[in-house]
Design an enzyme around this catalytic site. Structure first.
Site, PDB file in Angstrom:
ATOM      1  N   ALA A  72       0.751  -1.185   0.017  1.00  0.00           N
ATOM      2  CA  ALA A  72      -0.006   0.080   0.165  1.00  0.00           C
ATOM      3  C   ALA A  72       0.895   1.245   0.125  1.00  0.00           C
ATOM      4  O   ALA A  72       2.130   1.284   0.212  1.00  0.00           O
ATOM      5  CB  ALA A  72      -0.888  -0.064   1.146  1.00  0.00           C
ATOM      6  N   GLU A 120      -2.099  -9.471  -0.720  1.00  0.00           N
ATOM      7  CA  GLU A 120      -3.467  -9.756  -0.369  1.00  0.00           C
ATOM      8  C   GLU A 120      -4.278  -9.855  -1.718  1.00  0.00           C
ATOM      9  O   GLU A 120      -5.233 -10.469  -2.082  1.00  0.00           O
ATOM     10  CB  GLU A 120      -3.891  -8.653   0.291  1.00  0.00           C
ATOM     11  CG  GLU A 120      -3.546  -8.824   1.865  1.00  0.00           C
ATOM     12  CD  GLU A 120      -3.764  -7.371   2.732  1.00  0.00           C
ATOM     13  OE1 GLU A 120      -4.443  -7.583   3.695  1.00  0.00           O
ATOM     14  OE2 GLU A 120      -3.398  -6.345   2.276  1.00  0.00           O
ATOM     15  N   GLU A 140       3.039  -5.724   7.446  1.00  0.00           N
ATOM     16  CA  GLU A 140       2.354  -4.481   8.017  1.00  0.00           C
ATOM     17  C   GLU A 140       2.948  -4.416   9.676  1.00  0.00           C
ATOM     18  O   GLU A 140       2.955  -3.237  10.003  1.00  0.00           O
ATOM     19  CB  GLU A 140       0.900  -4.891   8.101  1.00  0.00           C
ATOM     20  CG  GLU A 140       0.492  -4.597   6.738  1.00  0.00           C
ATOM     21  CD  GLU A 140       0.258  -5.915   5.907  1.00  0.00           C
ATOM     22  OE1 GLU A 140      -0.502  -6.109   4.850  1.00  0.00           O
ATOM     23  OE2 GLU A 140       0.978  -6.943   6.150  1.00  0.00           O
TER      24      GLU A 140
END
Length: 267
Positions: A72, A120, A140
């Site tokens: 991300a 993901e 993460e």
């Protein structure tokens, strides 16, 4: 469905009813941001609701050689409030769920890094092909975060709960050979060109079968994974018997008896 639409963060190409979605932010290692997730959602909703174009299969890949999706966009996330994060997580989960529930087969063709949200996205596809230089991970926790687009749920289903816990708690990366041994990916390739060629061959081979049967098998397998074996068998039995009312079933069995190639209609 408008296949000529221009997107800012991805490209969408269709040839002979086979689609390729390419994540296209190479200067940012194809990192996911809200704009990209929004475009992906819009495209996948179009594909899912399309009744005219009839795409037979999809390859999801990343532009360039360095990254499928490196993760991300952390710069975008760093100042988010919990409310902002909830909206982002919801959008990310909507996209991964759309990939997972499309009626047609979806192959993730992973080149380079597939970390965090990239991993993901890949896991939400039906299966993953990868180049030898592919790297997977859910890092993460190293940023004070947890996976938010389905990683805590899908990774355990693919590699087992204990392996998933070890990977998510440590945040360590998996190279392609280890990912293959764990069952996260199904095949590896020396380079991206070979991978993309084989992914397309696989989709074309699948398309020779009944699209209705393939779609139903996907639905039953996805829904059954969270059921007990007894519940899953009941689901399978209902769908197995139901498909006997289809034109594809009649065509496929008759073609076998008549020793000819079937001509499936997907209904």
């Amino acid at each position: 469905m408008n296949t000529n639409k221009t997107y800012q963060t991805l490209t969408f190409e269709v040839k002979d009813r086979f689609a390729t979605i390419t994540i296209n932010r190479p200067t940012k290692m194809n990192a996911l941001n809200s704009e990209m997730l929004g475009e992906l959602k819009e495209l996948l909703v179009d594909i899912k609701t399309d009744s005219e174009y009839k795409i037979l299969g999809i390859i999801l890949t990343g532009a360039g050689e360095k990254a499928f999706i490196a993760g991300a966009d952390i710069a975008e996330m760093s100042d988010m409030t919990p409310s902002d994060a909830y909206t982002l997580g919801q959008l990310g989960q909507q996209v991964t769920t759309l990939f997972e529930t499309l009626q047609v087969p979806v192959i993730a063709a992973v080149n380079g890094f597939a970390l965090g949200g990239g991993c993901e996205m890949a896991m939400s596809c039906d299966f993953i092909y990868a180049t030898d230089n592919a790297v997977f991970g859910q890092p993460e926790v190293k940023l004070g975060l947890i996976p938010g687009f389905g990683g805590t749920q899908r990774l355990a289903k693919l590699v087992g709960r204990n392996n998933a816990k070890e990977l998510i708690y440590s945040g360590r990366n998996l190279k392609a050979d280890e990912a293959l041994r764990m069952g996260l990916i199904v095949r590896t390739f020396a380079n991206k060109d070979a991978m993309m060629e084989e992914a397309m061959k696989t989709l074309k081979a699948i398309s020779m079968n009944s699209p209705l049967a393939v779609s139903m098998a996907k639905k039953v397998m996805n829904e059954g994974i969270d059921l007990t074996i007894a519940e899953g068998l009941q689901l399978e039995k209902r769908q197995f018997s139901g498909i006997f009312s289809s034109e594809d079933m009649r065509e496929g069995t008759r073609a076998f008896v008549e020793k000819r190639a079937p001509s499936f209609k997907g209904k």
